[in-house]
Design an enzyme around this catalytic site. Structure first.
Site, PDB file in Angstrom:
ATOM      1  N   SER A   5      -8.335  -0.416  -5.970  1.00 39.62           N
ATOM      2  CA  SER A   5      -8.371  -1.845  -5.794  1.00 39.62           C
ATOM      3  C   SER A   5      -7.402  -2.556  -7.023  1.00 39.62           C
ATOM      4  CB  SER A   5      -9.722  -2.656  -6.058  1.00 39.62           C
ATOM      5  OG  SER A   5      -9.783  -3.766  -5.462  1.00 39.62           O
TER       6      SER A   5
ATOM      7  N   HIS B  82      -6.629  -1.503  -1.113  1.00 41.92           N
ATOM      8  CA  HIS B  82      -7.360  -2.204   0.047  1.00 41.92           C
ATOM      9  C   HIS B  82      -7.024  -3.849  -0.003  1.00 41.92           C
ATOM     10  CE1 HIS B  82     -11.393  -2.975  -2.274  1.00 41.92           C
ATOM     11  NE2 HIS B  82     -10.537  -3.583  -2.940  1.00 41.92           N
TER      12      HIS B  82
END
Length: 203
Positions: A107, A132
């Site tokens: 992330s 993501h």
């Protein structure tokens, strides 16, 4: 007063003793490595951690603006705003910031890994990288929820464009690949452009 987990954690941090002209001097291991221009970004990316990382980056710039800084990342990600404070400082200061993934960079951790100086972004062989789209949740009136949804979409678009710039991937590829959790090995992260090389030995 320290709480119990914090005091236990501090007790586990090794100390390094050095001989100086004035006698012995002891450092915790992280302070000693900071003297070598090494910063550790470990754990959740949040405001307190971001402030510490930013302060260390600014300090090392003031010490030697022409020497590289080495940012070691082992993080599951976290707050976008905290991460962007670190990212913007990395781009703002004069020294190149070399990033190294140890363990995982997921992330926002992966975003910061990719944001290192071009040619100086690395993974160790068994590290994992995950990209993501940003996560968000909000409760309240429908109009406020709509405002926050719009903000998250704006952040998503901005992060995707920045990842495209850092990796060299087309924007539509980034949009597709960040739609869901996308895990990569160190080699796959290098092929994707998130890092420049996989290091198995110090050069």
């Amino acid at each position: 007063m320290q709480n119990a987990p914090e005091s236990v954690l501090n007790a586990l941090v090794p100390m390094v003793v050095e001989q100086t002209a004035k006698g012995e001097r002891s450092y915790d291991i992280y302070s000693r490595l900071l003297k070598e221009r090494v910063i550790f970004l470990v754990g959740q990316v949040e405001e307190h951690m971001a402030n510490l990382i930013v302060a260390q980056l600014l300090f090392l710039e003031s010490e030697s603006p022409d020497k590289d800084i080495y940012l070691y990342i082992n993080s599951p990600g976290g707050s976008v705003t905290a991460g962007m404070a670190i990212y913007d400082t990395m781009q703002f200061i004069k020294p190149n910031v070399s990033t190294v993934c140890i363990g995982q960079a997921a992330s926002m951790g992966a975003f910061l890994l990719a944001g290192g100086a071009k040619g100086k972004r690395h993974c160790l062989p068994n590290s994992r990288v995950m990209i993501h789209q940003p996560l968000g949740g909000f409760q309240g009136q429908a109009s406020d929820i709509a405002i926050h949804a719009q903000e998250i979409l704006g952040i998503k678009n901005k992060l995707n464009q920045m990842l495209a710039d850092h990796t060299g991937q087309p924007l539509e590829v980034i949009e597709r690949d960040t739609d869901r959790d996308n895990f990569m090995s160190a080699t796959e992260a290098a092929e994707y452009g998130l890092v420049d090389s996989v290091l198995d030995k110090r050069g």
